[in-house]
Scaffold this motif. Sequence first.
Motif, PDB file in Angstrom:
ATOM      1  N   LEU A 204      -1.881  52.028 -57.908  1.00  0.00           N
ATOM      2  CA  LEU A 204      -2.153  51.047 -56.760  1.00  0.00           C
ATOM      3  C   LEU A 204      -3.841  50.567 -57.141  1.00  0.00           C
ATOM      4  O   LEU A 204      -4.117  49.843 -56.467  1.00  0.00           O
ATOM      5  CB  LEU A 204      -2.340  51.867 -55.520  1.00  0.00           C
ATOM      6  CG  LEU A 204      -0.823  52.355 -54.962  1.00  0.00           C
ATOM      7  CD1 LEU A 204      -1.075  52.881 -53.533  1.00  0.00           C
ATOM      8  CD2 LEU A 204       0.183  51.188 -55.076  1.00  0.00           C
ATOM      9  N   ARG A 205      -4.255  51.029 -58.232  1.00  0.00           N
ATOM     10  CA  ARG A 205      -5.623  50.507 -58.586  1.00  0.00           C
ATOM     11  C   ARG A 205      -5.729  49.165 -59.264  1.00  0.00           C
ATOM     12  O   ARG A 205      -6.607  48.651 -59.439  1.00  0.00           O
ATOM     13  CB  ARG A 205      -6.270  51.350 -59.541  1.00  0.00           C
ATOM     14  CG  ARG A 205      -6.577  52.834 -58.897  1.00  0.00           C
ATOM     15  CD  ARG A 205      -6.952  54.092 -59.736  1.00  0.00           C
ATOM     16  NE  ARG A 205      -7.276  55.056 -59.155  1.00  0.00           N
ATOM     17  CZ  ARG A 205      -7.887  56.198 -59.863  1.00  0.00           C
ATOM     18  NH1 ARG A 205      -7.897  56.116 -61.251  1.00  0.00           N
ATOM     19  NH2 ARG A 205      -7.742  57.581 -59.267  1.00  0.00           N
ATOM     20  N   SER A 206      -4.484  48.533 -59.667  1.00  0.00           N
ATOM     21  CA  SER A 206      -4.305  47.461 -60.307  1.00  0.00           C
ATOM     22  C   SER A 206      -4.574  46.162 -59.414  1.00  0.00           C
ATOM     23  O   SER A 206      -3.841  45.878 -58.486  1.00  0.00           O
ATOM     24  CB  SER A 206      -2.687  47.332 -60.771  1.00  0.00           C
ATOM     25  OG  SER A 206      -2.635  46.154 -61.262  1.00  0.00           O
ATOM     26  N   THR A 207      -5.571  45.449 -59.869  1.00  0.00           N
ATOM     27  CA  THR A 207      -5.749  44.012 -59.219  1.00  0.00           C
ATOM     28  C   THR A 207      -4.806  43.207 -59.138  1.00  0.00           C
ATOM     29  O   THR A 207      -4.549  42.245 -58.289  1.00  0.00           O
ATOM     30  CB  THR A 207      -7.157  43.606 -59.673  1.00  0.00           C
ATOM     31  OG1 THR A 207      -7.069  43.290 -61.061  1.00  0.00           O
ATOM     32  CG2 THR A 207      -8.320  44.244 -59.583  1.00  0.00           C
ATOM     33  N   GLN A 208      -3.805  43.196 -60.614  1.00  0.00           N
ATOM     34  CA  GLN A 208      -2.922  42.264 -60.641  1.00  0.00           C
ATOM     35  C   GLN A 208      -1.606  42.585 -59.397  1.00  0.00           C
ATOM     36  O   GLN A 208      -1.004  41.886 -59.108  1.00  0.00           O
ATOM     37  CB  GLN A 208      -2.048  42.498 -61.828  1.00  0.00           C
ATOM     38  CG  GLN A 208      -2.916  41.836 -63.294  1.00  0.00           C
ATOM     39  CD  GLN A 208      -2.391  42.075 -64.469  1.00  0.00           C
ATOM     40  OE1 GLN A 208      -1.243  42.630 -64.631  1.00  0.00           O
ATOM     41  NE2 GLN A 208      -2.858  41.329 -65.499  1.00  0.00           N
ATOM     42  N   LEU A 209      -1.568  44.020 -59.309  1.00  0.00           N
ATOM     43  CA  LEU A 209      -0.637  44.311 -58.385  1.00  0.00           C
ATOM     44  C   LEU A 209      -0.942  43.857 -56.918  1.00  0.00           C
ATOM     45  O   LEU A 209      -0.112  43.592 -56.114  1.00  0.00           O
ATOM     46  CB  LEU A 209      -0.486  45.865 -58.345  1.00  0.00           C
ATOM     47  CG  LEU A 209       0.606  46.636 -57.183  1.00  0.00           C
ATOM     48  CD1 LEU A 209       2.040  46.189 -57.605  1.00  0.00           C
ATOM     49  CD2 LEU A 209       0.417  48.040 -57.200  1.00  0.00           C
ATOM     50  N   TRP A 210      -2.198  43.990 -56.583  1.00  0.00           N
ATOM     51  CA  TRP A 210      -2.690  43.571 -55.158  1.00  0.00           C
ATOM     52  C   TRP A 210      -2.476  42.054 -55.248  1.00  0.00           C
ATOM     53  O   TRP A 210      -2.381  41.622 -54.160  1.00  0.00           O
ATOM     54  CB  TRP A 210      -4.052  44.088 -54.935  1.00  0.00           C
ATOM     55  CG  TRP A 210      -4.076  45.642 -54.795  1.00  0.00           C
ATOM     56  CD1 TRP A 210      -4.272  46.562 -55.461  1.00  0.00           C
ATOM     57  CD2 TRP A 210      -3.640  46.105 -53.327  1.00  0.00           C
ATOM     58  NE1 TRP A 210      -4.091  47.930 -54.595  1.00  0.00           N
ATOM     59  CE2 TRP A 210      -3.646  47.586 -53.278  1.00  0.00           C
ATOM     60  CE3 TRP A 210      -3.354  45.461 -52.096  1.00  0.00           C
ATOM     61  CZ2 TRP A 210      -3.253  48.305 -52.418  1.00  0.00           C
ATOM     62  CZ3 TRP A 210      -2.977  46.299 -50.975  1.00  0.00           C
ATOM     63  CH2 TRP A 210      -2.921  47.699 -51.108  1.00  0.00           C
ATOM     64  N   GLY A 211      -2.844  41.438 -56.086  1.00  0.00           N
ATOM     65  CA  GLY A 211      -2.633  39.894 -56.125  1.00  0.00           C
ATOM     66  C   GLY A 211      -1.190  39.492 -55.715  1.00  0.00           C
ATOM     67  O   GLY A 211      -0.873  38.639 -54.828  1.00  0.00           O
ATOM     68  N   ALA A 212      -0.162  40.621 -56.513  1.00  0.00           N
ATOM     69  CA  ALA A 212       1.104  40.033 -56.156  1.00  0.00           C
ATOM     70  C   ALA A 212       1.570  40.464 -54.620  1.00  0.00           C
ATOM     71  O   ALA A 212       2.214  39.550 -53.939  1.00  0.00           O
ATOM     72  CB  ALA A 212       1.991  40.906 -57.055  1.00  0.00           C
ATOM     73  N   TYR A 213       0.986  41.534 -54.081  1.00  0.00           N
ATOM     74  CA  TYR A 213       1.211  41.973 -52.853  1.00  0.00           C
ATOM     75  C   TYR A 213       0.676  40.882 -51.751  1.00  0.00           C
ATOM     76  O   TYR A 213       1.333  40.482 -51.070  1.00  0.00           O
ATOM     77  CB  TYR A 213       0.363  43.340 -52.445  1.00  0.00           C
ATOM     78  CG  TYR A 213       0.890  44.560 -52.945  1.00  0.00           C
ATOM     79  CD1 TYR A 213       2.399  44.598 -53.245  1.00  0.00           C
ATOM     80  CD2 TYR A 213       0.295  45.648 -53.157  1.00  0.00           C
ATOM     81  CE1 TYR A 213       2.732  45.653 -53.802  1.00  0.00           C
ATOM     82  CE2 TYR A 213       0.583  46.859 -53.459  1.00  0.00           C
ATOM     83  CZ  TYR A 213       2.064  46.942 -53.844  1.00  0.00           C
ATOM     84  OH  TYR A 213       2.722  48.152 -54.523  1.00  0.00           O
ATOM     85  N   ILE A 214      -0.291  40.606 -52.159  1.00  0.00           N
ATOM     86  CA  ILE A 214      -0.998  39.248 -51.080  1.00  0.00           C
ATOM     87  C   ILE A 214      -0.171  37.972 -51.039  1.00  0.00           C
ATOM     88  O   ILE A 214       0.236  37.528 -50.121  1.00  0.00           O
ATOM     89  CB  ILE A 214      -2.382  38.825 -51.779  1.00  0.00           C
ATOM     90  CG1 ILE A 214      -3.528  40.082 -51.321  1.00  0.00           C
ATOM     91  CG2 ILE A 214      -3.122  37.552 -50.806  1.00  0.00           C
ATOM     92  CD1 ILE A 214      -4.848  39.861 -52.012  1.00  0.00           C
ATOM     93  N   THR A 215       0.244  37.439 -52.326  1.00  0.00           N
ATOM     94  CA  THR A 215       0.918  36.440 -52.403  1.00  0.00           C
ATOM     95  C   THR A 215       2.491  36.518 -51.619  1.00  0.00           C
ATOM     96  O   THR A 215       2.851  35.749 -50.833  1.00  0.00           O
ATOM     97  CB  THR A 215       1.206  35.866 -53.829  1.00  0.00           C
ATOM     98  OG1 THR A 215       0.189  35.657 -54.442  1.00  0.00           O
ATOM     99  CG2 THR A 215       2.393  34.822 -53.773  1.00  0.00           C
ATOM    100  N   SER A 216       3.036  37.818 -51.855  1.00  0.00           N
ATOM    101  CA  SER A 216       4.443  37.978 -51.156  1.00  0.00           C
ATOM    102  C   SER A 216       4.003  38.219 -49.571  1.00  0.00           C
ATOM    103  O   SER A 216       4.919  37.751 -48.854  1.00  0.00           O
ATOM    104  CB  SER A 216       4.540  39.568 -51.598  1.00  0.00           C
ATOM    105  OG  SER A 216       5.173  39.372 -52.907  1.00  0.00           O
ATOM    106  N   GLY A 217       3.081  38.711 -49.055  1.00  0.00           N
ATOM    107  CA  GLY A 217       2.517  38.480 -47.538  1.00  0.00           C
ATOM    108  C   GLY A 217       2.599  37.192 -46.992  1.00  0.00           C
ATOM    109  O   GLY A 217       3.126  37.230 -46.025  1.00  0.00           O
ATOM    110  N   LEU A 218       1.992  36.411 -48.009  1.00  0.00           N
ATOM    111  CA  LEU A 218       1.708  35.255 -47.622  1.00  0.00           C
ATOM    112  C   LEU A 218       2.645  34.240 -47.419  1.00  0.00           C
ATOM    113  O   LEU A 218       3.237  33.473 -46.570  1.00  0.00           O
ATOM    114  CB  LEU A 218       0.658  34.368 -48.277  1.00  0.00           C
ATOM    115  CG  LEU A 218      -1.010  34.909 -48.166  1.00  0.00           C
ATOM    116  CD1 LEU A 218      -1.686  34.382 -49.350  1.00  0.00           C
ATOM    117  CD2 LEU A 218      -1.453  34.621 -46.595  1.00  0.00           C
TER     118      LEU A 218
END
Length: 392
Positions: A204-218
Amino acid sequence: MTDRTKLPPTVYLLGLTIFSLVTAEFMVAGMMPALAESFSVSLAQVGNLIAFYALGMALGGPPVTVMLLARRVSNKHALVSLLAVYVFAGALAAAAPTYLILAIARCIMGVSSAACIGLCMTICAGMVSTEMRGRALSVVLAGLMLSPVAGVPMTAWVEQHFGWRASGWLVVALALICTGLAAKRLPKVKPGSEPPLSSQWSALRSTQLWGAYITSGLIIGSTFAAFSYCTPILIDEVGVKPSHVAPLLAVYGIANLIGNMFVGRIADRHTMPALGWGLALMALALGGFALAGDLVWLNLGCFVLLGLTGVALNPAMVARVMKAAEPSALVNALHTSVITAGLAFGSWAGGAVIEQGYGLRAPLWVGAAIAVVGLLSLWRPVVFRAKAEVCT
């Protein structure tokens, strides 16, 4: 040779399970007027029932998953237990005497659903070889795609003929069947076979993962800012007869399936372009829907175009997450939670602008604005990737 290329039947069971969970989540959109009349509440409050379910998924899914991982509970046992909780909460919702009890029941359903969806995907990935994982997960996620095609129109039809409570009990019966089959058919897995909790936290420390999460939520937030209120928009703004809403929802669902099939073919190789073009078409469809006025063909055309994008972008969303981190139970549960947080925000924002007196089409503008923000969320990773390629 045939056995090696054939998916286990339990993969389809997991897809049916997700179908039942997602149908219960979205069915409110097809029966908003009936629920508003039954509980003497506004359409915005009925729309919040979708948001309550989504909030339960967003806030409850990861903690429940972490608790199960910490206790070394096997994935099968965890799934069956959470499905049993889901069935109980679904029965409470179907029998709810007040709006408050219905809202609480849907929150509990959401908590169970988030963890169940993550577990379904994790169990599926563990049952097949790595080279068949994408195919198997696409079958499981087809349950999500089929929900708008068959589940939501089915519950809308049942509501029109037998009342909204009958729709609720129908979903409970389907979830109960899935619970029994999961307990009997899913292979037994030893507790602790999943990666340890510490390694899943590290992912969960991956910034790429959180970028993917944010786009999915939007993406999902944009979709459901509009879709949560599609029934009253179609009836009161477009002039569609109430009896025609269920068939139109079925057409929307078919568009979801077509879009999903197309995106699924290009998602692995062209993940970012698929997301970018999908979000651009979403913004165009929602803006066109908001401006369509009395042009029925344009209203319905934009409605179908939204179906071709929106939830249909799910394969690209999942592909981006899988490229950023191994799809473990915690990664999948958190992805589900972020998506549903976006759903909850979209549903709430759509209802809020209606409550403020901006009209029934106002949620369409909210959805278009969120889609534009989703496009901007893709720009930063693309810029950094380009810089990295230049440096190398």
